[in-house]
Write a protein that holds these residues in place. Structure first.
Motif, PDB file in Angstrom:
ATOM      1  N   ALA A  58       0.825  -1.206   0.000  1.00  0.00           N
ATOM      2  CA  ALA A  58       0.000   0.000   0.000  1.00  0.00           C
ATOM      3  C   ALA A  58       0.863   1.261   0.000  1.00  0.00           C
ATOM      4  CB  ALA A  58      -0.952  -0.016   1.193  1.00  0.00           C
ATOM      5  N   CYS A  62       0.613   4.209  -2.673  1.00  0.00           N
ATOM      6  CA  CYS A  62       0.457   5.646  -2.380  1.00  0.00           C
ATOM      7  C   CYS A  62       1.550   6.447  -3.057  1.00  0.00           C
ATOM      8  CB  CYS A  62       0.581   5.918  -0.875  1.00  0.00           C
ATOM      9  SG  CYS A  62      -0.905   5.542   0.020  1.00  0.00           S
ATOM     10  N   GLN A  67      -0.641  11.351  -5.667  1.00  0.00           N
ATOM     11  CA  GLN A  67      -0.632  12.652  -6.356  1.00  0.00           C
ATOM     12  C   GLN A  67      -1.443  12.585  -7.649  1.00  0.00           C
ATOM     13  OE1 GLN A  67       0.746  15.318  -4.788  1.00  0.00           O
ATOM     14  NE2 GLN A  67       1.625  14.082  -3.149  1.00  0.00           N
ATOM     15  N   ARG A  83      -3.242  18.251  -0.597  1.00  0.00           N
ATOM     16  CA  ARG A  83      -3.163  17.923   0.823  1.00  0.00           C
ATOM     17  C   ARG A  83      -1.917  18.627   1.347  1.00  0.00           C
ATOM     18  NH1 ARG A  83      -3.785  11.555   1.687  1.00  0.00           N
ATOM     19  NH2 ARG A  83      -2.023  11.544   0.250  1.00  0.00           N
ATOM     20  N   ARG A  89       5.414  13.607   4.348  1.00  0.00           N
ATOM     21  CA  ARG A  89       6.012  12.402   3.794  1.00  0.00           C
ATOM     22  C   ARG A  89       6.462  12.755   2.368  1.00  0.00           C
ATOM     23  NH1 ARG A  89       3.521   6.995   5.611  1.00  0.00           N
ATOM     24  NH2 ARG A  89       4.975   7.580   7.261  1.00  0.00           N
ATOM     25  N   ASN A  90       5.535  13.237   1.554  1.00  0.00           N
ATOM     26  CA  ASN A  90       5.885  13.713   0.216  1.00  0.00           C
ATOM     27  C   ASN A  90       6.164  15.223   0.285  1.00  0.00           C
ATOM     28  OD1 ASN A  90       5.756  14.735  -2.475  1.00  0.00           O
ATOM     29  ND2 ASN A  90       4.764  12.826  -3.083  1.00  0.00           N
ATOM     30  N   ASP A  93       3.747  18.084  -0.402  1.00  0.00           N
ATOM     31  CA  ASP A  93       2.632  18.386   0.490  1.00  0.00           C
ATOM     32  C   ASP A  93       2.987  19.377   1.598  1.00  0.00           C
ATOM     33  OD1 ASP A  93       1.084  16.633  -1.016  1.00  0.00           O
ATOM     34  OD2 ASP A  93       1.690  14.909   0.190  1.00  0.00           O
ATOM     35  N   LEU A 133      -7.806  14.190   9.882  1.00  0.00           N
ATOM     36  CA  LEU A 133      -7.502  13.601  11.188  1.00  0.00           C
ATOM     37  C   LEU A 133      -6.975  12.174  11.055  1.00  0.00           C
ATOM     38  CD1 LEU A 133     -10.625  14.669  13.251  1.00  0.00           C
ATOM     39  CD2 LEU A 133      -8.475  15.863  12.845  1.00  0.00           C
ATOM     40  N   CYS A 138      -4.883   4.428   9.970  1.00  0.00           N
ATOM     41  CA  CYS A 138      -3.760   5.243   9.492  1.00  0.00           C
ATOM     42  C   CYS A 138      -2.461   4.892  10.227  1.00  0.00           C
ATOM     43  CB  CYS A 138      -4.034   6.729   9.692  1.00  0.00           C
ATOM     44  SG  CYS A 138      -5.717   7.266   9.289  1.00  0.00           S
ATOM     45  N   CYS A 141       0.831   3.181   8.961  1.00  0.00           N
ATOM     46  CA  CYS A 141       1.845   3.912   8.193  1.00  0.00           C
ATOM     47  C   CYS A 141       2.193   5.285   8.774  1.00  0.00           C
ATOM     48  CB  CYS A 141       1.382   4.107   6.759  1.00  0.00           C
ATOM     49  SG  CYS A 141       1.036   2.571   5.902  1.00  0.00           S
ATOM     50  N   HIS A 142       1.406   5.777   9.734  1.00  0.00           N
ATOM     51  CA  HIS A 142       1.690   7.099  10.302  1.00  0.00           C
ATOM     52  C   HIS A 142       1.826   7.061  11.834  1.00  0.00           C
ATOM     53  CE1 HIS A 142       1.135   9.067   6.458  1.00  0.00           C
ATOM     54  NE2 HIS A 142      -0.082   8.574   6.331  1.00  0.00           N
ATOM     55  N   TYR A 161      10.734   7.565   0.769  1.00  0.00           N
ATOM     56  CA  TYR A 161      10.709   8.930   1.323  1.00  0.00           C
ATOM     57  C   TYR A 161      11.826   9.071   2.360  1.00  0.00           C
ATOM     58  CZ  TYR A 161       5.948   8.445  -0.487  1.00  0.00           C
ATOM     59  OH  TYR A 161       4.858   8.189  -1.263  1.00  0.00           O
ATOM     60  N   ARG A 175      -3.529  15.520  11.109  1.00  0.00           N
ATOM     61  CA  ARG A 175      -2.477  15.040  10.199  1.00  0.00           C
ATOM     62  C   ARG A 175      -2.105  16.101   9.182  1.00  0.00           C
ATOM     63  NH1 ARG A 175       0.991  14.048   7.368  1.00  0.00           N
ATOM     64  NH2 ARG A 175       1.450  12.225   6.111  1.00  0.00           N
TER      65      ARG A 175
HETATM   66  C1  HEC Z   1      -0.308   1.893   3.663  1.00  0.00           C
HETATM   67  C2  HEC Z   1       0.292   3.036   4.274  1.00  0.00           C
HETATM   68  C3  HEC Z   1      -0.576   4.244   4.562  1.00  0.00           C
HETATM   69  C4  HEC Z   1      -1.744   4.292   5.255  1.00  0.00           C
HETATM   70  C5  HEC Z   1      -2.513   3.147   5.889  1.00  0.00           C
HETATM   71  C6  HEC Z   1      -2.109   5.699   5.309  1.00  0.00           C
HETATM   72  N1  HEC Z   1      -1.182   6.462   4.665  1.00  0.00           N
HETATM   73 FE1  HEC Z   1      -1.191   8.476   4.495  1.00  0.00          FE
HETATM   74  N2  HEC Z   1       0.453   8.403   3.322  1.00  0.00           N
HETATM   75  C7  HEC Z   1       1.113   7.242   2.968  1.00  0.00           C
HETATM   76  C8  HEC Z   1       2.103   7.555   1.955  1.00  0.00           C
HETATM   77  C9  HEC Z   1       3.066   6.581   1.299  1.00  0.00           C
HETATM   78  C10 HEC Z   1       1.984   8.940   1.687  1.00  0.00           C
HETATM   79  C11 HEC Z   1       2.761   9.772   0.665  1.00  0.00           C
HETATM   80  C12 HEC Z   1       1.914   9.839  -0.609  1.00  0.00           C
HETATM   81  C13 HEC Z   1       2.540  10.645  -1.724  1.00  0.00           C
HETATM   82  O1  HEC Z   1       3.681  10.352  -2.117  1.00  0.00           O
HETATM   83  O2  HEC Z   1       1.875  11.571  -2.210  1.00  0.00           O
HETATM   84  C14 HEC Z   1       0.932   9.430   2.569  1.00  0.00           C
HETATM   85  C15 HEC Z   1       0.536  10.752   2.602  1.00  0.00           C
HETATM   86  C16 HEC Z   1      -0.491  11.219   3.386  1.00  0.00           C
HETATM   87  C17 HEC Z   1      -0.894  12.605   3.425  1.00  0.00           C
HETATM   88  C18 HEC Z   1      -0.301  13.760   2.635  1.00  0.00           C
HETATM   89  C19 HEC Z   1       0.715  14.531   3.413  1.00  0.00           C
HETATM   90  C20 HEC Z   1       2.124  14.018   3.353  1.00  0.00           C
HETATM   91  O3  HEC Z   1       2.710  13.817   4.424  1.00  0.00           O
HETATM   92  O4  HEC Z   1       2.677  13.838   2.233  1.00  0.00           O
HETATM   93  C21 HEC Z   1      -1.936  12.672   4.309  1.00  0.00           C
HETATM   94  C22 HEC Z   1      -2.695  13.924   4.712  1.00  0.00           C
HETATM   95  C23 HEC Z   1      -2.168  11.337   4.801  1.00  0.00           C
HETATM   96  N3  HEC Z   1      -1.264  10.483   4.224  1.00  0.00           N
HETATM   97  C24 HEC Z   1      -3.166  11.014   5.702  1.00  0.00           C
HETATM   98  C25 HEC Z   1      -3.508   9.695   5.996  1.00  0.00           C
HETATM   99  C26 HEC Z   1      -4.661   9.347   6.797  1.00  0.00           C
HETATM  100  C27 HEC Z   1      -5.614  10.345   7.446  1.00  0.00           C
HETATM  101  C28 HEC Z   1      -4.710   7.981   6.840  1.00  0.00           C
HETATM  102  C29 HEC Z   1      -5.769   7.101   7.473  1.00  0.00           C
HETATM  103  C30 HEC Z   1      -7.133   7.334   7.058  1.00  0.00           C
HETATM  104  C31 HEC Z   1      -3.570   7.482   6.080  1.00  0.00           C
HETATM  105  N4  HEC Z   1      -2.871   8.560   5.588  1.00  0.00           N
HETATM  106  C32 HEC Z   1      -3.243   6.159   5.926  1.00  0.00           C
HETATM  107  C33 HEC Z   1       0.892   5.990   3.486  1.00  0.00           C
HETATM  108  C34 HEC Z   1      -0.229   5.621   4.188  1.00  0.00           C
END
Ligand code: HEC
Length: 191
Positions: A58, A62, A67, A83, A89-90, A93, A133, A138, A141-142, A161, A175
């Motif tokens: 996953a 992402c 994007q 976002r 992370r990216n 953003d 939020l 989430c 990965c966060h 990243y 978030r």
């Molecule tokens: C499987 C792993 C995974 C999960 C589960 C996940 N994310 Fe992420 N998230 C990522 C990755 C990878 C990126 C970078 C995406 C990109 O390159 O644009 C990201 C980017 C983001 C960003 C954009 C800001 C940034 O830091 O680049 C937001 C906001 C975000 N996630 C919120 C959430 C929320 C809220 C949830 C739960 C509902 C969630 N994510 C669940 C992997 C995850």
């Protein structure tokens, strides 16, 4: 908290173009509909990837798709969709304008639960901001490496990243935020 709120208020007063409350409601509705749809789309694709191969797959999904999903929604609606976060992370953003920075700072410092949207007018443009939020799913990965984030997932994140800052969150944390840029007539109200 107060200086940011004040600078936001000052920016707001300078940029303020009177629009009626009903116009605000129309932009709010449109913004909420678009961010709901974007959230659902990301969620659906994310859970398919999670089912296919768990968090590492996953993350890779992402990395290549998030994007693109944003861009395709922008193309479909004519509304710029971003976002924005203070712990990116990216890199794309991170806040890119002073307005994004000050709204994000205000939300981050003043945030205590309600998911209020913010509407600001700026000449022919309308900006819509909505908090994002952290929920339980989430955390895979966060959340916290070694606790909610597996070592394998962390490896994939670090590789894609190297400057990742988007871990260490808990359920309910802010978030980041959606930022939509609409044109003044995008709500279809003829103004
Ligand atoms: C499987 C792993 C995974 C999960 C589960 C996940 N994310 Fe992420 N998230 C990522 C990755 C990878 C990126 C970078 C995406 C990109 O390159 O644009 C990201 C980017 C983001 C960003 C954009 C800001 C940034 O830091 O680049 C937001 C906001 C975000 N996630 C919120 C959430 C929320 C809220 C949830 C739960 C509902 C969630 N994510 C669940 C992997 C995850």
């Amino acid at each position: 908290m107060i200086p940011y709120a004040l600078s936001l208020l000052a920016a707001f007063l300078v940029l303020w173009v009177p629009v009626s409350e009903s116009d605000h409601d129309a932009y709010r509705e449109r913004g909420t509909a678009i961010t709901d749809a974007a959230q659902k789309l990301l969620q659906r694709e994310l859970s398919a990837a999670m089912q296919a191969g768990g968090p590492p797959t996953a993350v890779a999904y992402c990395h290549s798709r998030a994007q693109q999903v944003m861009d395709s929604i922008s193309a479909a609606t004519g509304v710029q969709v971003r976002r924005v976060t203070d712990r990116a992370r990216n890199e794309m953003d991170r806040p890119q304008t002073e307005a994004e920075e000050s709204v994000l700072r205000m939300l981050t410092s003043a945030y205590d639960g309600p998911s209020e949207t913010i509407i600001e007018t700026d000449g022919p443009l309308v900006h819509y901001y909505r908090p994002i939020l952290i929920k339980e799913p989430c955390l895979a990965c966060h959340g916290t490496p070694g606790e909610t984030i597996s070592a394998e997932t962390m490896d994939v994140i670090k590789e894609a990243y190297p400057n990742d800052q988007a871990t260490g969150y808990r359920v309910g944390d802010l978030r980041g935020m959606w930022h939509l840029t609409l044109k003044r007539d995008d709500a279809g109200d003829g103004h």
